[in-house]
Design an enzyme around this catalytic site. Structure first.
Site, PDB file in Angstrom:
ATOM      1  N   GLU A 202      10.053   2.693   0.847  1.00  0.00           N
ATOM      2  CA  GLU A 202       9.540   3.097  -0.477  1.00  0.00           C
ATOM      3  C   GLU A 202       9.531   4.607  -0.648  1.00  0.00           C
ATOM      4  O   GLU A 202       9.211   5.116  -1.719  1.00  0.00           O
ATOM      5  CB  GLU A 202       8.123   2.562  -0.686  1.00  0.00           C
ATOM      6  CG  GLU A 202       8.082   1.112  -1.093  1.00  0.00           C
ATOM      7  CD  GLU A 202       6.706   0.732  -1.588  1.00  0.00           C
ATOM      8  OE1 GLU A 202       6.473   0.759  -2.802  1.00  0.00           O
ATOM      9  OE2 GLU A 202       5.854   0.408  -0.733  1.00  0.00           O
TER      10      GLU A 202
ATOM     11  N   HIS B  83       6.904  -4.466   2.057  1.00  0.00           N
ATOM     12  CA  HIS B  83       7.336  -3.335   1.231  1.00  0.00           C
ATOM     13  C   HIS B  83       8.048  -2.375   2.187  1.00  0.00           C
ATOM     14  O   HIS B  83       7.463  -1.961   3.192  1.00  0.00           O
ATOM     15  CB  HIS B  83       6.127  -2.636   0.617  1.00  0.00           C
ATOM     16  CG  HIS B  83       5.547  -3.350  -0.558  1.00  0.00           C
ATOM     17  ND1 HIS B  83       4.877  -4.538  -0.442  1.00  0.00           N
ATOM     18  CD2 HIS B  83       5.542  -3.035  -1.884  1.00  0.00           C
ATOM     19  CE1 HIS B  83       4.475  -4.921  -1.646  1.00  0.00           C
ATOM     20  NE2 HIS B  83       4.875  -4.039  -2.543  1.00  0.00           N
TER      21      HIS B  83
ATOM     22  N   GLY C 249       0.813  -1.219   0.000  1.00  0.00           N
ATOM     23  CA  GLY C 249       0.000   0.000   0.000  1.00  0.00           C
ATOM     24  C   GLY C 249       0.842   1.261   0.000  1.00  0.00           C
ATOM     25  O   GLY C 249       2.073   1.213   0.134  1.00  0.00           O
TER      26      GLY C 249
HETATM   27  P1  IMP Z   1      -4.152  -6.372  -5.177  1.00  0.00           P
HETATM   28  O1  IMP Z   1      -3.691  -6.478  -3.748  1.00  0.00           O
HETATM   29  O2  IMP Z   1      -4.180  -7.673  -5.895  1.00  0.00           O
HETATM   30  O3  IMP Z   1      -5.469  -5.637  -5.270  1.00  0.00           O
HETATM   31  O4  IMP Z   1      -3.063  -5.520  -5.977  1.00  0.00           O
HETATM   32  C1  IMP Z   1      -3.064  -4.099  -6.024  1.00  0.00           C
HETATM   33  C2  IMP Z   1      -2.567  -3.523  -4.712  1.00  0.00           C
HETATM   34  O5  IMP Z   1      -1.193  -3.844  -4.531  1.00  0.00           O
HETATM   35  C3  IMP Z   1      -2.602  -1.993  -4.668  1.00  0.00           C
HETATM   36  O6  IMP Z   1      -3.869  -1.524  -4.282  1.00  0.00           O
HETATM   37  C4  IMP Z   1      -1.518  -1.666  -3.648  1.00  0.00           C
HETATM   38  O7  IMP Z   1      -2.031  -1.722  -2.331  1.00  0.00           O
HETATM   39  C5  IMP Z   1      -0.527  -2.802  -3.794  1.00  0.00           C
HETATM   40  N1  IMP Z   1       0.670  -2.380  -4.553  1.00  0.00           N
HETATM   41  C6  IMP Z   1       0.916  -2.518  -5.863  1.00  0.00           C
HETATM   42  N2  IMP Z   1       2.127  -2.002  -6.174  1.00  0.00           N
HETATM   43  C7  IMP Z   1       2.656  -1.554  -5.011  1.00  0.00           C
HETATM   44  C8  IMP Z   1       3.903  -0.929  -4.678  1.00  0.00           C
HETATM   45  O8  IMP Z   1       4.792  -0.658  -5.491  1.00  0.00           O
HETATM   46  N3  IMP Z   1       4.061  -0.593  -3.367  1.00  0.00           N
HETATM   47  C9  IMP Z   1       3.144  -0.863  -2.404  1.00  0.00           C
HETATM   48  N4  IMP Z   1       1.978  -1.453  -2.697  1.00  0.00           N
HETATM   49  C10 IMP Z   1       1.734  -1.796  -3.983  1.00  0.00           C
HETATM   50 ZN    ZN Z   2       4.853  -4.225  -4.687  1.00  0.00          ZN
END
Ligand code: IMP
Ligand code: ZN
Length: 356
Positions: free
Chosen positions: A223, A220, A189
């Site tokens: 960042e 993560h 996030g």
């Molecule tokens: P999901 O968890 O399958 O819905 O994938 C999308 C989510 O992954 C986003 O809403 C973010 O919370 C998280 N996300 C994707 N890329 C990043 C990143 O580079 N840093 C931190 N969180 C990320």
């Molecule tokens: Zn990520």
């Protein structure tokens, strides 16, 4: 995406031979967010249906255009579009299967997908059904894949912006599904929305998942600038893996090196989200030189339009790696993975060792 990576900021262009080698190389993906990896054409199709024939520009703008970049906060906004259209069990199963098909076509033999369990109240889907739909997609891919299977495991993500009660729920679900394909927990996030909560909120939750079900933990980390204190606390606790680590002070970087905690490094994601100035300045170079355990990963292939083979090719050309070194990197990535020992482990290992 330029075919030879010429539009990549500060990257040495790779040759067709290098890209071809990286495509054929059996690889391991350790950091891919499910909704950030949805197939572009599927997103377009779903968006069109949802918006009943109106413009598809929002869906199109999810991916970063050639030569463009986006800062981290802008990047988080795009996930809203995906979450708006990928709703219900059937679609979750389909996108999971497609993500694995695309990875398999790119030479990925083992993937750890991560996703944040969500309720889709409008279609009566609870978090348990969300997880089961994703696991079903993994299973369907395995059953239906014609040209090689990408074996997969699931990591459940905890979003920094959510209250601790949500994190506790996610840990409970991960424990419940720990012998059915869920191998770990992730902290993800927008860091701008939820930092400074490690000790109080996140550490106890991850600790419980680790203690009660042996779940692995990836975080993560660093960042954005100014996260040294959190990073120090994370390292003191001892995660199994860390993602990105773009903004480490020299002191924290040294501490990370000493800890030997594996890192997932996502070159295009970091450069295109302006966390790192250029490919050539990416900390991948320093980590590699140091012999630190690492895995090259994509993060969000939908957003950054760069599959794993291209990330390997960019690393290869920018950092002057030969084929033997790149092959070692793919095997090293597996060494850092969360896959439990057993039949699948042996199968992945055998495929990584087979000549490409
Ligand atoms: P999901 O968890 O399958 O819905 O994938 C999308 C989510 O992954 C986003 O809403 C973010 O919370 C998280 N996300 C994707 N890329 C990043 C990143 O580079 N840093 C931190 N969180 C990320
Ligand atoms: Zn990520």
């Amino acid at each position: 995406m330029a075919p030879n990576g010429t539009s990549a900021v500060g990257a040495q262009p790779y040759t067709e031979e290098q890209l071809d080698f990286c495509r054929r190389l059996p690889k391991v993906e350790r950091h891919a967010h499910l909704n950030g990896s949805v197939r572009q054409s599927t997103l377009q199709e779903l968006y069109k249906k949802t918006s009943e024939g109106t413009s598809t520009s929002s869906a199109a703008s999810v991916a970063i255009a050639k030569g463009d970049t986006r800062n981290l906060s802008e990047m988080f906004a795009v996930f809203g579009v995906v979450h708006h259209v990928v709703r219900g069990a059937e679609l979750l199963t389909r996108v999971t299967r497609e993500v694995l098909e695309d990875m398999s076509a790119d030479g990925v033999v083992y993937a750890e997908l991560r996703t944040t369990p969500r309720e889709h109240q409008d279609v009566g889907l609870d978090k348990r059904a969300y997880i089961e739909a994703v696991l079903q997609g993994i299973e369907e891919h395995r059953r239906l894949a014609k040209d090689g299977v990408c074996i997969a495991r699931l990591i459940l993500s905890i979003d920094r912006k959510d209250p601790v009660t949500v994190a506790e729920d996610t840990v409970n679900l991960a424990i419940e599904y720990s012998n059915r394909g869920v191998v770990g927990l992730d902290l993800c996030g927008d860091p701008a929305l939820g930092w400074g909560r490690w000790r109080q909120d996140w550490e106890p939750a991850f600790e419980r998942g680790r203690k009660q079900a042996g779940l692995k933990v990836t975080l993560h980390a660093a960042e954005m600038a100014g996260m040294d204190e959190e990073m120090a606390d994370m390292l003191a606790w001892g995660p199994d893996s860390l993602g990105h680590v773009c903004f480490l002070s020299p002191g924290e970087e040294l501490r990370l090196f000493e800890s030997r905690t594996p890192v997932e490094l996502c070159l295009s994601s970091n450069v295109l989200s302006k966390s790192v100035e250029s490919y050539s300045a990416h900390h991948f170079g320093r980590f590699l030189e140091r012999g630190h355990p690492l895995a090259i990963c994509t993060d969000d292939v939908l957003v950054f339009s760069s599959p794993l083979s291209r990330e390997y090719a960019l690393a290869m050309s920018t950092f002057g790696l030969d084929e033997a070194k790149v092959t070692d990197l793919a095997r090293d990535a597996f060494e850092t993975s969360f896959l439990e020992k057993g039949r699948d482990y042996n199968e992945v290992l055998a495929r990584l060792r087979a000549p490409s």
